[in-house]
Structure formats: C-alpha cells, structure tokens
Motif scaffolding. Structure first.
Motif: not given
Length: 406
Positions: A101-113
């Motif tokens: 399993v290799s999971i990270q948080e959503q990109s802050a740039d994408i999240n903002a948009g």
C-alpha cells in the motif's frame, strides 16, 4: 457514421465484456472498494485510488484525503475472495497474497481548485453554493442511450455483459463446476438499416480446471450460458459460436496477465458503440468529473431517449479543472431526433444542471455505491438501483418538447 449506419442494409458491430475475476476488473473492484470504505466514514473524502495485480501480489496506490480509517489489506482480500480467488492454483489467493500500500494525501493545488471553484475565487464571491465545487480535472465525458434494449443500451454490450454475468453465476452455483474466475465475452450483432437483425458471432473465453476437454467446455457453455442469455430469435444456422478459440485456458487471472485499474473503459461504458472521453471511473470520488459527469451524461442521454425525443442520443460534456460550469455541452442524435436540435439543447440546459456540485446532489453520489459497478458495467444495470439510470425527467422533457404523451 450516422448516415452510413442508418442507411446501410448490413452493418456489423461488436462489443466485449469480462468477468469479475479478470485481472483488470479485480483492480477496479479493489479501487472502488477503497472508495466505498472512505465514503462510509467520510462522505466528503477525496479519493484517487489505483490498483495493480500480478501473480501473488496486489499493489494499492494513490491520493486519499479523509478523516476516516480504511483497512486497505482487508478490502483487497475480501474482494479477491468474492471474485473466487481462494486457491493459489488460480494465480492469486485471497488468504496468502502479498499486499503493498502506497497512499498519500491529495495534492494541495488540486484540492484548492476543487474546493473553491474559479467562479468563487474572483471578486465578489457571493455565488450560489453549487458554484463552489470546481471540476476535479479537465476532460470530456460521454453519455449514450439508444432504444435497442429495455435498459436503453446497445444490444452488443448488453448481451456481452449479461453473458459474463451468467458465466460467473454458473461457476459460483456449481452448474459448471470446473470453471475458474477469469473469463471474457464478445458479441457481434448484424444490423440492417440501423436496427439489430441477428447475432453474427458469440465468443466466450472461460478459465477452467486442468483435464477438461474443450468439447465439454463448449457444450456446457453453449447450453448453460449462451442459449440462456442470447434470445433464440437472434440466433440462426449461420451464427458462429466460439468457445475458448485459443484452446486451453487453464492459466488465467493475475498468473496469466497483470491487471490495472481503468484498463477496461469501453467494457465499463458502451462497448465501443459510443465515443469515450478517455477517463476511467473506478477509484475516483464524485468530484472527479471523469466519473460523475459521465454518469450525468448518461442520465441526460437516457432521459432524452426515454422521452422519445430521439432513438439514439450521445451527450458530450467538457470541463476545465477548478471550474464549475462545463466548457461545452453537445448532443448528437444521429438523425433519429423527433424535434429539432436547438430544442433538444435548450431542454438539456433547462432540465439538467451539469456543474459538479449539482451532479453530486441530484444523483446522490456521496454514498458507498461504487464497488458493484466495477464489474459488468456502470450503465444499463437493472440489477442495481443507480440514480443515473432513472428516467424521471422523461415526462417533463416530452411535455416541454410538445410531443404527445407516450
């Protein structure tokens, strides 16, 4: 293609499908299983989950932002078990396979948009709440419907999906006990002047235990699968039935072929009969318009056909990342429309809100409903209660178009 298709005295069209035990479909189901688990605990969770499988190994990766806890290995093992992978001889075993399993948080740039759309980032900002969610990516999405089947799907893909569903059923119920989880179908239909006339070819490839003759496999699958699904009036003495045309199919599943999420996009949709925007569905939360807008486009197309405005409708929608309002909306009816094109476009604009937040609201998409769609198609499913398959707008569309009641 519209004129050629409608005017040709003979035209062959083909669609395929695969079972839930196909390696790519295993990946789709795992990715959507993770999505459903997130949505159960956190309906606002953001998920972009990909899965890869090979012999004895599953890798789950992607970007997930959520307040809920998800037991990814447990989802992997349960998905494999339900698909029938309970024996290492099948290429992967739910109990003993390796899982990474290799999971990270959503990109802050994408999240903002996505969280604050372009419409509310400028001056003023006093926009309706439905303008607040931007599209999770750019792209174009396609919805399609036609009156060839009761579920308003192309006959080719309807038959191919039902064949692999039946293939899995006879395996699970023991009617054909030597079958294994992997399998495929393909159906070619002969059309005359745009109308299905007969089934030209049926292809079934089914994984099986060693020591079973191909003659026995063909006999069983023809009698217990093909003739149970394909209407008798569409079969004739010239219909070609090909079962395991390559010969033995003992090595299958992840042992025979690696799998990836999103590699069966035409199986998921309209079997190549309609165009495809290119984006896969599985593992994506509904802020990703690859998924939600494709569902909405199907909802529009199905209601147009159910209303009798056209016999065939293809709806194309496009978005810019971080922008709520679609860049374009187009409807193609292939010269089957009963009212003019301008009227149809006006009716779509009046009756359907295609901004991401409106789609999520109207189709109630923040629910754990996705894993069952990851095998046997996302559209035309009369075995699932899917909001985008409803025709609740048809009567109003028909009335506004000035057509008499059906």
């Amino acid at each position: 293609m519209a004129l050629l298709f409608n005017e040709s005295p003979k035209y062959l069209l083909t669609s395929e499908s695969v079972t839930e035990g196909h390696p790519d479909k295993l990946c789709d189901q795992i990715s959507d299983g993770v999505l459903d688990a997130v949505l159960r605990g956190d309906p606002m969770g953001r998920v972009a989950c990909e899965t890869a499988v090979t012999n004895g190994l599953v890798m789950v990766m992607g970007e997930i932002t959520t307040s809920s806890y998800v037991d990814v290995p447990a989802i992997v093992r349960e998905t494999l078990r339900k698909a029938g992978y309970t024996n290492s001889d099948y290429g992967i075993d739910a109990k003993s396979c390796g899982i990474t399993v290799s999971i990270q948080e959503q990109s802050a740039d994408i999240n903002a948009g996505v969280s604050k759309a372009l419409e509310v980032r400028g001056e003023g900002g006093d926009q309706a709440e439905l303008d607040s969610t931007g599209a999770g990516d750019q792209g174009m999405m396609v919805g399609f419907a036609c009156n060839e089947t009761p579920e308003l799907m192309p006959l080719t893909v309807s038959l191919s999906q039902k064949l692999v569903q039946k293939l899995s059923m006879v395996r699970k119920e023991g009617a054909i006990p030597y079958l294994r989880p992997d399998g495929k179908s393909q159906v070619t239909v002969e059309y005359k002047y745009g109308v299905p006339h007969r089934v030209d070819t049926v292809v079934i490839s089914a994984q099986h235990d060693p020591g079973v003759s191909q003659e026995q496999i063909k006999k069983d699958i023809t009698e217990k699968v093909i003739r149970e699904i394909v209407p008798a009036n569409l079969l004739d003495e010239n219909t070609k039935i090909l079962v395991n045309p390559s010969g033995n199919f003992e090595i299958g599943g992840p042992a025979g072929d690696s799998g990836l999420t999103g590699r069966k996009i035409l199986v998921d949709t309209y079997g190549g009969i309609a165009r495809h925007g290119g984006g896969a569905f599985s593992g994506k939360d509904p802020t990703k318009v690859d998924r939600s807008a494709a569902y909405a486009a199907r909802y529009v197309a199905k209601n147009l056909v159910a209303a009798g405005l056209a016999d065939r409708a293809e709806v194309l929608v496009s978005y810019a990342i971080g922008v709520a309002t679609p860049i374009s909306v187009a409807v193609e009816t292939f010269d089957t429309n009963r009212v003019d094109s301008d009227t149809i476009h006006d009716l779509v604009a009046k009756h359907f809100d295609l901004r991401p937040a409106a789609i999520i609201r109207d189709l109630d998409l923040r629910r754990p409903i996705y894993q069952p769609t990851a095998a046997y198609g996302h559209f035309g499913r009369d075995d699932l209660d899917l909001t985008w398959e409803r025709t609740d707008k048809a009567a109003a569309l028909r009335a506004d178009a000035g057509l008499p009641e059906a």
